[in-house]
Enzyme design. Structure first.
Site, PDB file in Angstrom:
ATOM      1  N   HIS A  25       0.761  -1.054  -0.137  1.00 25.90           N
ATOM      2  CA  HIS A  25       0.049  -0.101  -0.142  1.00 25.90           C
ATOM      3  C   HIS A  25       0.956   1.126   0.072  1.00 25.90           C
ATOM      4  O   HIS A  25       0.427   2.276   0.455  1.00 25.90           O
ATOM      5  CB  HIS A  25      -0.911  -0.206   1.213  1.00 25.90           C
ATOM      6  N   SER A  60      15.387  20.085 -17.258  1.00 27.22           N
ATOM      7  CA  SER A  60      14.559  21.052 -17.423  1.00 27.22           C
ATOM      8  C   SER A  60      14.659  22.316 -17.978  1.00 27.22           C
ATOM      9  O   SER A  60      15.998  22.821 -17.800  1.00 27.22           O
ATOM     10  CB  SER A  60      13.677  21.507 -16.051  1.00 27.22           C
ATOM     11  N   LYS A  92      16.399  20.453 -11.866  1.00 27.24           N
ATOM     12  CA  LYS A  92      15.974  19.083 -12.247  1.00 27.24           C
ATOM     13  C   LYS A  92      16.826  18.066 -12.959  1.00 27.24           C
ATOM     14  O   LYS A  92      17.374  18.529 -13.788  1.00 27.24           O
ATOM     15  CB  LYS A  92      14.813  19.333 -13.236  1.00 27.24           C
ATOM     16  N   GLU A 133       9.801   7.042 -17.343  1.00 23.93           N
ATOM     17  CA  GLU A 133       8.763   7.538 -17.670  1.00 23.93           C
ATOM     18  C   GLU A 133       7.913   6.953 -18.815  1.00 23.93           C
ATOM     19  O   GLU A 133       6.767   6.710 -19.247  1.00 23.93           O
ATOM     20  CB  GLU A 133       8.338   8.972 -17.459  1.00 23.93           C
TER      21      GLU A 133
END
Ligand code: ARG
Length: 461
Positions: A160, A281, A287, A294
């Site tokens: 969880h 970025s 970043k 992804e």
């Protein structure tokens, strides 16, 4: 009106095909991916026609020469693909006839594009599955190598997405290696059903020439011959199976990606991803984005979509071949390409992964250890449900005091149960807790090492 001569079926038609229809129905823009298989198949078919006495030696020689030239044109690029010739099969046949005349026009004896396309697809898939199976093998080996280096790294397992129990990182990597092994077995199993020769099934009912289908099977490297001409010209179950195999493998890659993306966040800080596989970025200088992971996760959506497309395509078709089946190719090609890319991407990420051991182990203590306090009491004869309740109130107490389980004293423990002794305090250590899971398939060091040895042996490492 002059009969149309532009199409192979022109004899029956009194009008030329509408140009919209040519555009709408063509498949050559994508099925030319099957060109090399189609050429090989033409050659095998020509041999069968020669054997059946339908082609003369001279016809056969010309066909062979013509096909060799076509093969070169396809490989080197100058092959003149024509959309008005609809698909890869008619393009190659027309080119052959253009080159060698009448002998070329004989090649379509005793076959149909319906058995041709099924044959090309099966040949194409055999090659592709071999490639996927070997990419999966490299990925599994990478995971085993990582596991070998991380037997002594302890981290929390999450259920969880809440800290659950300490595990060894090697155990985690071996879990994914196991999932990819099952995926590999699924592909190999699908391969067995793909490996049959449909050629000679004709349009639907077989052919009325003396074609030796076992002979063409041997020439094309099929170990079996399809047993029913109706099924083998119209079934695309093998494509649905492959798309399912791609989808489930993609799902595993996606879940692994998701873990690594989380682990690479500042909040977790469990791993560092290789710079060369990340991007920055354009606006936020700090970043470092896990784009490869992804995209592996994102592309899994397509793998699912392609599977659903094919299943939907097949569900309402009357027996046997229908033109709808031409729609099987783009999802198939897309899934194979996508999965191969994702397998390579994941391997590269894993090869460059840096593990932040300290951050992992320091998250593995605390409440992730308390299951074992309940188990400790259960081991002393207290029914587990009661033990769970006792430790539950201990957790509530600790939360209220703002203390960690490791800070408990024996006196405090004893106020919850007289059964607690000094050895209960010694339990409160992530590595020790992990090593109590000595059951087959558990996370104790000796068990992980045993599983690792099995995996190494199975991977030939
Ligand atoms: N391009 C077609 C396909 O991919 C080949 C078979 C065409 N057969 C036919 N009867 N029109 O399915």
């Amino acid at each position: 009106m002059e009969p149309s001569v532009k199409k192979p079926w022109g004899g029956r038609f009194s009008e030329d095909t509408d140009s919209f229809v040519e555009e709408f129905t063509e498949s050559v823009s994508f099925d030319k991916e099957l060109a090399l298989q189609d050429i090989k198949q033409n050659l095998a078919h020509a041999k069968a026609l020669l054997k059946a006495g339908i082609l003369s030696e001279e016809d056969y020689k010309q066909i062979e020469k013509g096909l060799r030239e076509i093969e070169r044109e396809v490989k080197e690029g100058p092959f003149p693909w024509r959309r008005d010739l609809e698909d890869v099969h008619m393009n190659i046949e027309a080119r052959l006839t253009e080159k060698i005349g009448d002998a070329g026009a004989k090649i379509h004896t005793a076959r149909s594009r319906n058995d041709q396309v099924a044959t090309d697809e099966r040949m194409f898939l055999k090659e592709n599955l071999e490639e996927i199976v070997s990419l999966l093998k490299v990925l599994r080996r990478t995971l085993v190598i990582l596991a070998e280096r991380t037997v002594d790294v302890i981290l929390p397992a999450y259920t969880h997405l809440q800290r659950a129990q300490p595990i060894r990182l090697a155990h985690y990597f071996l879990a994914f290696r196991e999932a990819f092994l099952k995926d590999t077995q699924r592909f190999i199993d699908a391969y067995r059903r793909i490996d049959e020769n449909p050629l000679g099934s004709g349009a639907v009912s077989g052919v009325d020439f003396d074609i030796d289908r076992f002979f063409t099977a041997r020439l094309l490297g099929f170990t079996k011959v399809s047993r029913n001409s109706i099924l083998s010209t119209s079934d695309r179950d093998f494509i649905a199976e492959v798309l399912f195999c791609c989808a489930i493998t993609g799902m595993h890659l996606s879940r692994l990606s998701e873990d690594l993306i989380l682990w690479a966040s500042e909040e977790f800080g469990f791993v560092d991803l290789p710079d060369k596989l990340c991007t920055g970025s354009s606006i936020m200088p700090q970043k470092k984005n896990p784009d490869v992971l992804e995209l592996i996760r994102g592309k899994t959506g397509r793998l699912y979509g392609n599977l659903i497309s094919i299943l939907t395509l097949l569900k309402g078709l009357p027996t046997a071949y229908n033109r709808d089946l031409q729609e099987d190719k783009e999802p198939l090609f897309d899934s194979l390409r996508t999965l191969k890319g994702s397998l390579i991407g994941m391997r590269k990420v894993l090869e460059g992964l840096k593990v932040r051991k300290q951050n992992m182990v320091s998250s593995a203590g605390g409440f992730a250890l308390v299951t074992d306090l309940a188990n400790y009491l259960a081991g002393k004869g207290i029914p587990f449900r009661k033990a769970h309740h006792i430790v539950g109130s201990l957790v509530a107490y600790l939360l209220e005091k703002g203390k960690k389980p490791e800070e408990l004293t024996l006196e405090e423990l004893k106020t919850f149960s007289e059964m607690f002794d000094r050895d209960a305090l010694e339990l409160l250590n992530p590595e020790r807790v992990a090593d109590r899971r000595r059951v087959f398939g558990g996370t104790a060091k000796e068990e992980v090492i045993r599983a690792l040895e099995v995996a190494k042996r199975e991977e030939g490492l």
